[in-house]
Design an enzyme around this catalytic site. Structure first.
Site, short mmCIF file in Angstrom:
data_model
loop_
_atom_site.label_atom_id
_atom_site.label_comp_id
_atom_site.label_asym_id
_atom_site.label_seq_id
_atom_site.Cartn_x
_atom_site.Cartn_y
_atom_site.Cartn_z
N ASP A 1 0.82 -1.21 0.00
CA ASP A 1 0.00 0.00 0.00
C ASP A 1 0.85 1.26 0.00
OD1 ASP A 1 0.94 -0.25 2.61
OD2 ASP A 1 -0.99 -0.83 3.42
N ASN B 1 -7.24 -2.69 14.51
CA ASN B 1 -8.64 -2.94 14.12
C ASN B 1 -8.77 -4.16 13.20
OD1 ASN B 1 -7.59 -2.02 11.73
ND2 ASN B 1 -9.05 -0.32 11.46
N HIS C 1 -7.11 -4.68 10.38
CA HIS C 1 -6.88 -4.47 8.94
C HIS C 1 -5.61 -5.18 8.48
CE1 HIS C 1 -4.54 -0.35 9.41
NE2 HIS C 1 -3.72 -1.37 9.56
N GLU D 1 -9.57 -1.92 5.57
CA GLU D 1 -10.18 -1.64 6.87
C GLU D 1 -11.39 -2.54 7.09
OE1 GLU D 1 -8.38 0.11 8.65
OE2 GLU D 1 -7.99 2.14 7.93
P1 PGA Z 1 2.38 -1.36 12.53
O1 PGA Z 1 1.25 -1.36 11.44
O2 PGA Z 1 3.37 -2.39 12.14
O3 PGA Z 1 2.95 0.03 12.46
O4 PGA Z 1 1.75 -1.65 13.85
C1 PGA Z 1 0.71 -2.57 11.02
C2 PGA Z 1 -0.51 -2.35 10.20
O5 PGA Z 1 -1.22 -1.35 10.43
O6 PGA Z 1 -0.77 -3.15 9.31
#
Ligand code: PGA
Length: 241
Positions: free
Chosen positions: A67, A135, A137, A142
């Site tokens: 992404d 959450n 995702h 999301e």
């Molecule tokens: P993070 O993000 O490694 O910064 O916790 C992971 C994600 O949101 O997929």
């Protein structure tokens, strides 16, 4: 899913780097799916450290990132372009023309997303590195994202915007949208290496493994995939016991 629980983030990163480099040993022209955020930083640092000792060649590798924010310039230090160059690409001999990251400034998003999806279909991902949001995702898919979703422009949830604001000096400049591989795109990877660290991820990890497959927890879609290796540190695994 195969699940490995390790003591801490350092061990998680070490183990993940071994698996990453082993993929390169298995297939010199591997296609890697890459993720950003805090979780894979230790993995990339370790890969760079081991690469510098010699014996690894990335020149035939292709990479596809999950992404990128939209709208953001690739020169912006908060962009995932910048992040990937900084933590990985500037330190290994990957050929820049083999690096694919969603374009955070593209005008015709739909055409770009179709092209990105097609490139992935033509270069199936051998190993996808994946994290999880609090959450649930995966990528920027999301809660509520369709399990059949493909690469597309999405709105970020208020929760994700808040959590990711820690990286932005100017809180007014946080992108509200992103281009992300879809859930279906991610599930097409031949192997998935899933990483989660810290107690903040424990609930999402629990739902991913034990919950019903549901749009409420996009990561639960991974239950449908045959080859997911989950590496968790003790804190991220605390609800599994
Ligand atoms: P993070 O993000 O490694 O910064 O916790 C992971 C994600 O949101 O997929």
């Amino acid at each position: 899913m195969e699940i490995i629980i390790v003591e801490n983030y350092k061990e998680l990163s070490q183990k993940a780097a071994e698996i990453f480099l082993n993929q390169l040993n298995i297939k010199l022209n591997s296609v890697f799916g890459l993720s950003t955020g805090s979780t894979p930083v230790g993995l990339y640092n370790k890969v760079v450290e081991l690469y510098k000792k010699g014996g690894y060649d990335f020149s035939f590798v292709k990479t596809f990132n999950l992404d990128e924010y939209y709208l953001i310039s690739s020169e912006n230090k908060n962009s995932y372009h910048f992040f990937m160059n900084d933590v990985l690409f500037n330190h290994i001999n990957v050929d820049k023309k083999n690096i694919f990251i969603p374009d955070g400034e593209v005008k015709d998003c739909d055409a770009f997303c179709d092209w990105y999806e097609k490139e992935i279909s033509n270069n199936p991902i051998d190993l996808q590195i994946l994290g999880i949001g609090e959450n649930g995702h995966i990528g920027f898919n999301e809660p509520g994202s369709s399990l059949d979703s493909k690469t597309r422009l999405v709105d970020l949830s208020p929760e994700t915007i808040k959590i990711n604001s820690r990286f932005f000096d100017d809180k007014n400049n946080i992108p509200r949208q992103a281009i992300t591989m879809g859930i279906d795109t991610i599930l097409k990877a031949k192997n998935i290496l899933f990483l989660a660290s810290g107690a903040k991820k424990a609930k999402a990890v629990y739902d991913m493994i034990y919950g019903n497959i549901s749009l409420d927890c996009p990561a639960s879609a991974l239950q449908r995939h045959k080859k997911v290796l989950v590496i968790l540190d003790k804190d991220a695994a605390e609800l599994l016991k």
